[in-house]
Scaffold this active site. Structure first.
Site, PDB file in Angstrom:
ATOM      1  N   HIS A  83      39.300  15.271  18.394  1.00 21.43           N
ATOM      2  CA  HIS A  83      39.100  16.618  18.919  1.00 21.43           C
ATOM      3  C   HIS A  83      38.657  17.584  17.827  1.00 21.43           C
ATOM      4  CE1 HIS A  83      43.182  16.748  17.254  1.00 21.43           C
ATOM      5  NE2 HIS A  83      43.067  18.063  17.190  1.00 21.43           N
ATOM      6  N   ASP A  92      39.664  21.730  17.045  1.00 22.37           N
ATOM      7  CA  ASP A  92      40.780  22.570  17.488  1.00 22.37           C
ATOM      8  C   ASP A  92      40.347  23.700  18.421  1.00 22.37           C
ATOM      9  OD1 ASP A  92      42.667  21.050  16.189  1.00 22.37           O
ATOM     10  OD2 ASP A  92      42.452  22.147  14.305  1.00 22.37           O
ATOM     11  N   HIS A  94      38.330  15.605  14.400  1.00 23.37           N
ATOM     12  CA  HIS A  94      39.348  14.922  13.583  1.00 23.37           C
ATOM     13  C   HIS A  94      40.324  14.146  14.450  1.00 23.37           C
ATOM     14  CE1 HIS A  94      41.059  18.954  14.362  1.00 23.37           C
ATOM     15  NE2 HIS A  94      42.247  18.373  14.322  1.00 23.37           N
ATOM     16  N   ARG A 142      50.613  23.781   9.693  1.00 25.17           N
ATOM     17  CA  ARG A 142      49.215  24.074  10.049  1.00 25.17           C
ATOM     18  C   ARG A 142      49.006  25.559  10.292  1.00 25.17           C
ATOM     19  NH1 ARG A 142      45.770  21.849  15.147  1.00 25.17           N
ATOM     20  NH2 ARG A 142      46.127  23.953  15.935  1.00 25.17           N
TER      21      ARG A 142
END
Ligand code: SIN
Length: 273
Positions: free
Chosen positions: A97, A99, A251, A266
């Site tokens: 995907h 983000d 990623h 994150r």
């Protein structure tokens, strides 16, 4: 200061050494930006960072935003923890995907910092979607340029998020359904390079095509986008920080470390327009 930048592959990814992001790095921000635009994924080794340090670094790239499906760390509204415990089987984000493609203004970049990682395993793969687009035939490129695709947060929701966010993190937002339409071919705002902007995790269909035609074109493009020729692999160590460009990469965190704990922080950098 001259940065030591070591490409991971000729196509995508570079490691940076001898940089301490916990102290002043303002003098080298332009070099880091240039390396980011050139390599799309930067891996900065051997850091000792607080959540505030990570946010400060992320802000060099743009405004940082909240992630709609997670409760952030106490005192750090821009930072989420992504944790896989030894007894958990699924992994957060475990389908290729980019983000927040399901938002009208998707994230331009994400920063991930390793707190605890298995001795071996738990690597993350990245794929360069400029390279994927440029490797298509001219006929296919021309066919794709006018097309738009729909991206949904519901497609694969349980596989992507499961229970790896900070404990008790799922809030009312978890039940929300975000959906957005974006061009299949996206122009990078800095370089003007075109890239494919699709992912197996979130892209549901291509607008204006019959279901069968959309499904089969997407299948063909997903396979192409994930060719080994466009990829790099990031091995994490505690203290590794990576930043990737969501506008032109996909990623995938590899779920190969059952029985071991992995904890990451994150920060999501918002759209640049
Ligand atoms: C993510 O998809 O943001 C997480 C990547 C990872 O855990 O390696």
């Amino acid at each position: 200061m001259i940065l030591e930048i070591k490409p991971l592959t000729p196509t995508i990814g570079a490691e940076i050494f001898d940089l301490d992001l916990s102290s002043g790095y303002e003098g080298i921000v332009d070099d880091v930006m240039r390396a980011f635009v050139q390599h799309h994924v930067l891996v900065i080794r051997d850091q000792q960072l607080t959540p505030a340090d990570i946010v400060r670094f992320a802000r060099c790239f743009g405004p940082v935003g909240a992630y709609p499906f997670a409760k952030p760390l106490d005192g750090h509204p821009e930072v989420i923890a992504i944790i896989k415990e030894p007894d958990q089987k699924t992994v957060f984000g475990g389908i290729w995907h980019t983000d927040s493609a399901y938002l009208a203004s998707p994230s331009m970049a994400s920063v991930l910092y390793a707190i605890e990682v298995p001795k071996v395993g738990g690597d993350t793969l990245f794929s360069n979607q400029h390279a994927a687009f440029e490797a298509l035939s001219a006929d296919m490129q021309n066919r794709l340029r006018p097309l738009n695709a729909v991206h949904s947060s519901v497609k694969n929701h349980s596989k992507l998020r499961s229970s790896h966010l900070q404990s008790g993190s799922m809030n009312q937002q978890d039940k929300k359904h975000f959906e957005a339409t974006h061009s299949v071919v996206r122009k990078h705002p800095v370089t003007g390079r075109e890239s494919l902007y699709l992912s197996p995790a979130h892209t549901t269909h291509i607008e204006g095509l019959a279901v069968d035609e959309s499904d089969s074109l997407l299948q063909q493009l997903f396979e192409h986008a994930l060719s080994d020729d466009f990829k790099c692999r990031v091995r994490w160590q505690p203290g590794t920080l990576a930043i990737w460009d969501n506008r032109c990469t996909l990623h995938y965190p590899i779920n190969d470390y059952h029985g071991y704990r992995r904890e990451m922080l994150r920060v999501t950098i918002e759209s640049d327009g």
